[in-house]
Design an enzyme around this catalytic site. Structure first.
Site, PDB file in Angstrom:
ATOM      1  N   LYS A 136      31.164  -2.539  17.446  1.00  0.00           N
ATOM      2  CA  LYS A 136      32.277  -2.111  18.305  1.00  0.00           C
ATOM      3  C   LYS A 136      31.860  -0.942  19.185  1.00  0.00           C
ATOM      4  O   LYS A 136      32.053  -0.974  20.405  1.00  0.00           O
ATOM      5  CB  LYS A 136      33.491  -1.718  17.464  1.00  0.00           C
ATOM      6  CG  LYS A 136      34.651  -1.170  18.305  1.00  0.00           C
ATOM      7  CD  LYS A 136      35.879  -0.877  17.468  1.00  0.00           C
ATOM      8  CE  LYS A 136      35.734   0.362  16.627  1.00  0.00           C
ATOM      9  NZ  LYS A 136      35.802   1.613  17.431  1.00  0.00           N
ATOM     10  N   ASP A 160      38.534  -2.935  18.766  1.00  0.00           N
ATOM     11  CA  ASP A 160      39.210  -1.938  17.951  1.00  0.00           C
ATOM     12  C   ASP A 160      40.563  -2.487  17.494  1.00  0.00           C
ATOM     13  O   ASP A 160      40.929  -3.631  17.805  1.00  0.00           O
ATOM     14  CB  ASP A 160      39.340  -0.613  18.706  1.00  0.00           C
ATOM     15  CG  ASP A 160      40.370  -0.665  19.830  1.00  0.00           C
ATOM     16  OD1 ASP A 160      40.914  -1.755  20.127  1.00  0.00           O
ATOM     17  OD2 ASP A 160      40.641   0.388  20.420  1.00  0.00           O
TER      18      ASP A 160
END
Length: 213
Positions: free
Chosen positions: A135, A153
């Site tokens: 991420k 996220d």
């Protein structure tokens, strides 16, 4: 299920601001190694925290990111961060690696990594770079102007779930799972005719009320 027409309407309203933000990311790349490294530090600080917390720390730290010791950073100015000690250690570890292995020529190294996935793997899986998974490696690359990386996220996962793109909002904990959701997001962006990177900022803004980095 959320309404796609409302999403497209919201995109039209925010498109100018979103494009300006994406242009700012490209400008970071053009500024060179120090600016790129500071963006890497921002993503280290943002992991398991928040974008605003990362921004506050970056602003407080300034050039300590480039030259400060662990003690300098721990004594911080990064008050309010959830993990000030650990993040300081991650930044110093990463800076020492980039100096030692790359001669701090971070931009040159990234330019050498031509493959989309290899580029992200270098930051997500490299033991010399602490604090980034898929991420935040994606976040970093997006924030220096590289396109097409999904930043999965909690806000993006929830949004994708609400639009029926994914079945649940469990964070992807393997490369395979991450890429699977990323590919679904790309297909969704093509289906609704909203650029992938613009869609990321749009969905994030709908959850937070902000178009940040």
């Amino acid at each position: 299920m959320s309404n796609i027409k409302e999403l497209q309407k919201d995109h039209k309203l925010k498109k100018k601001e979103i494009k300006n933000r994406l242009r700012e990311f490209q400008e970071t790349w053009e500024k060179g190694d120090e600016a790129i490294f500071k963006e890497l530090c921002f993503c280290i600080l943002t992991a398991n925290a928040s974008a605003q917390m990362g921004i506050n720390c970056i602003n407080n730290l300034g050039d300590l990111l480039l030259k400060g010791s662990i003690k300098d950073m721990k004594d911080l100015r990064c008050g309010g961060h959830r993990f000030p000690n650990k993040r300081s250690e991650f930044i110093i570890h990463t800076r020492e690696y980039i100096n030692r292995a790359l001669g701090f020529r971070l931009k040159e190294k990234i330019e050498f990594l031509k493959d989309f996935y290899e580029r992200r793997d270098f930051f997500a899986k490299n033991p010399g770079i602490k604090g980034l998974g898929y991420k935040e490696a994606s976040h970093f690359l997006r924030n220096i102007g590289f396109r097409g990386y999904a930043i999965l996220d909690k806000h993006i996962l929830r949004s994708l779930h609400e639009f029926g793109v994914i079945k649940d909002i469990e964070k992807p904990n393997t490369k395979k799972k991450y890429m699977d959701i990323e590919n679904k997001m790309k297909s969704f962006s093509n289906k609704i005719n909203i650029d992938m990177d613009e869609l990321d900022l749009l969905l994030w803004s709908r959850k937070t009320g902000k178009i940040l980095k």
